[in-house]
Motif scaffolding. Structure first.
Motif, PDB file in Angstrom:
ATOM      1  N   LEU A 149       0.831  -1.198   0.000  1.00  0.00           N
ATOM      2  CA  LEU A 149       0.000   0.000   0.000  1.00  0.00           C
ATOM      3  C   LEU A 149       0.869   1.252   0.000  1.00  0.00           C
ATOM      4  CD1 LEU A 149      -2.728  -1.041   2.591  1.00  0.00           C
ATOM      5  CD2 LEU A 149      -2.898  -1.069   0.097  1.00  0.00           C
ATOM      6  N   ASP A 150       0.422   2.257  -0.729  1.00  0.00           N
ATOM      7  CA  ASP A 150       1.118   3.540  -0.754  1.00  0.00           C
ATOM      8  C   ASP A 150       0.828   4.277   0.549  1.00  0.00           C
ATOM      9  OD1 ASP A 150       1.854   6.281  -1.255  1.00  0.00           O
ATOM     10  OD2 ASP A 150       1.812   5.807  -3.394  1.00  0.00           O
ATOM     11  N   PHE A 153      -1.343   7.342  -0.252  1.00  0.00           N
ATOM     12  CA  PHE A 153      -2.622   7.177  -0.933  1.00  0.00           C
ATOM     13  C   PHE A 153      -3.291   5.848  -0.609  1.00  0.00           C
ATOM     14  CE2 PHE A 153      -0.227  10.082  -3.784  1.00  0.00           C
ATOM     15  CZ  PHE A 153      -1.062  11.185  -3.661  1.00  0.00           C
ATOM     16  N   THR A 154      -3.190   5.408   0.615  1.00  0.00           N
ATOM     17  CA  THR A 154      -3.881   4.191   1.022  1.00  0.00           C
ATOM     18  C   THR A 154      -5.370   4.435   0.824  1.00  0.00           C
ATOM     19  OG1 THR A 154      -2.146   3.753   2.625  1.00  0.00           O
ATOM     20  CG2 THR A 154      -4.217   2.645   2.990  1.00  0.00           C
ATOM     21  N   PRO A 155      -6.129   3.513   0.273  1.00  0.00           N
ATOM     22  CA  PRO A 155      -5.868   2.091   0.055  1.00  0.00           C
ATOM     23  C   PRO A 155      -5.272   1.740  -1.304  1.00  0.00           C
ATOM     24  CG  PRO A 155      -8.159   2.502  -0.406  1.00  0.00           C
ATOM     25  CD  PRO A 155      -7.535   3.829  -0.048  1.00  0.00           C
ATOM     26  N   PHE A 156      -4.696   2.717  -2.024  1.00  0.00           N
ATOM     27  CA  PHE A 156      -4.090   2.424  -3.315  1.00  0.00           C
ATOM     28  C   PHE A 156      -2.682   1.856  -3.112  1.00  0.00           C
ATOM     29  CE2 PHE A 156      -7.063   5.952  -4.079  1.00  0.00           C
ATOM     30  CZ  PHE A 156      -7.931   5.294  -4.940  1.00  0.00           C
ATOM     31  N   TYR A 157      -2.217   1.138  -4.129  1.00  0.00           N
ATOM     32  CA  TYR A 157      -0.901   0.511  -4.060  1.00  0.00           C
ATOM     33  C   TYR A 157       0.190   1.474  -4.527  1.00  0.00           C
ATOM     34  CZ  TYR A 157      -3.580  -3.781  -3.571  1.00  0.00           C
ATOM     35  OH  TYR A 157      -4.443  -4.746  -3.129  1.00  0.00           O
ATOM     36  N   ASN A 159       2.583   2.942  -6.798  1.00  0.00           N
ATOM     37  CA  ASN A 159       2.658   2.991  -8.252  1.00  0.00           C
ATOM     38  C   ASN A 159       4.028   3.558  -8.630  1.00  0.00           C
ATOM     39  OD1 ASN A 159       2.045   2.964 -10.935  1.00  0.00           O
ATOM     40  ND2 ASN A 159       0.828   4.821 -10.897  1.00  0.00           N
TER      41      ASN A 159
END
Length: 198
Positions: A149-150, A153-157, A159
């Motif tokens: 997870l980033d 920017f959770t819940p985004f991975y 990138n």
């Protein structure tokens, strides 16, 4: 540097040293004509293979990124290297000259200590991409699978390319040290590995 710092450096070095010892057979196969039979590259080859295996198994959700699984993968590589040593022992000499190994390890330790000393006097993560690097390493350490997870920017991975950060996370788990310590130790290790590899 204080005594606890020296213990941390020793703990980190012993982790890298053991990885190098484990991967001598593979590096002997890759560098059979080198005077040390590739011993100096065994830390790099071993760390890269362990980290890539952790990544692939974590990416495919086969094995979670937990400390016992990282040690399990190291155990598998021990067996693989023992097999290689047994299978190719008649054709390849697996013992690099002891004197050369001692000289190479001494140079590696001296450069590692020098750069650890330098980073000990300014261990903060101010400047450049250090905030991001440290954040990525900690996100990876918390992850069970990949991509992690980033942290922004959770819940985004994440990138972003993060294999170098993953390598630090793997060595952090293997050395049983905190990421706040291994972040600067890895910077010193990059300097030491670059110097001795050149």
């Amino acid at each position: 540097m204080l005594l606890p710092d020296l213990f941390s450096i020793f703990q980190w070095w012993i982790t890298l040293f053991l990885i190098g010892i484990i991967f001598i057979p593979i590096t002997n196969l890759i560098f059979p004509n080198f005077i040390d039979r590739g011993y100096i590259f065994s830390k790099v080859v071993g760390t890269a293979l362990i980290s890539y295996t952790v990544f692939i198994l974590g990416f495919l959700k086969i094995l979670s990124f937990e400390i016992q699984n990282v040690f399990f993968i190291v155990g598998i590589f021990i067996l693989v290297n023992l097999f290689i040593k047994k299978k190719f022992s008649p054709t390849i000499k697996f013992r690099p000259t002891l004197l050369i190994v001692i000289i190479e390890e001494t140079i590696f330790i001296l450069i590692l200590l020098l750069w650890s000393f330098i980073h000990a006097h300014q261990p903060e993560i101010h400047g450049l991409e250090k905030y991001m690097d440290f954040g990525f390493i900690n996100s990876i350490l918390r992850a069970e699978s990949f991509p992690p997870l980033d942290m922004w920017f959770t819940p985004f991975y994440i990138n972003y390319y993060y294999f170098g950060h993953l390598t630090v996370a793997v060595l952090t788990k293997l050395s049983l040290l905190s990421s706040s310590i291994t972040f600067n130790l890895m910077l010193a290790t990059i300097a030491a590995l670059s110097f001795v590899s050149a």
